[in-house]
Motif scaffolding. Sequence first.
Motif: not given
Length: 170
Positions: A1-9, A125-128, A147-151
């Motif tokens: 249950m992980a959230a992934f944050l990425r930068s486009k640049c 932001v992207q979740f599993d 339960f768990g992370p929410v955006p």
Amino acid sequence: MAAFLRSKCSSVGHAMMGSLGNNLYGGASSSIETVARPSRSDAVCQQIRTFIQMRTNLKVVDNSGAKRVMCIQSLRGKKGARLGDMIIGSVKEAQPRGKVKKGDVVYGVVVRAAMKKGRSDGSEVQFDDNAIVIVNNKGELIGTRVFGPVPHELRKKKHLKILALAEHIV
């Protein structure tokens, strides 16, 4: 249950993807192994995530009694639902003494989606998994815990009660 944050640049993702492709298949020297392995573009294309649409199974992340819900209809539009959107679903698995029973038709708010969602600062932001919180037809929560992370995108959709009850806001 992980959230992934990425930068486009960021160019780090491209460098990681190149090394992942090289390490994933190893140093194949024979021509048979070279022909048998899939190309790097095929491996990337297999990970494309889509909207939450009809017949999508979603995890329930509150204590309403349901464990798994299948989406019947997205209330957003033709393509499907994303983070913060309402759906109508059918309960497929439920706990024995919960407020919601198997076979019930319920409303839900999407709190986690496997599809990438771009943010105004350029990150994504992207979740599993795909997950919902069950609400009634007025939008009030049925459960008392989330339960768990929410955006934090739920704030824009006016789901402040979900944010207040959440364990972790991403």
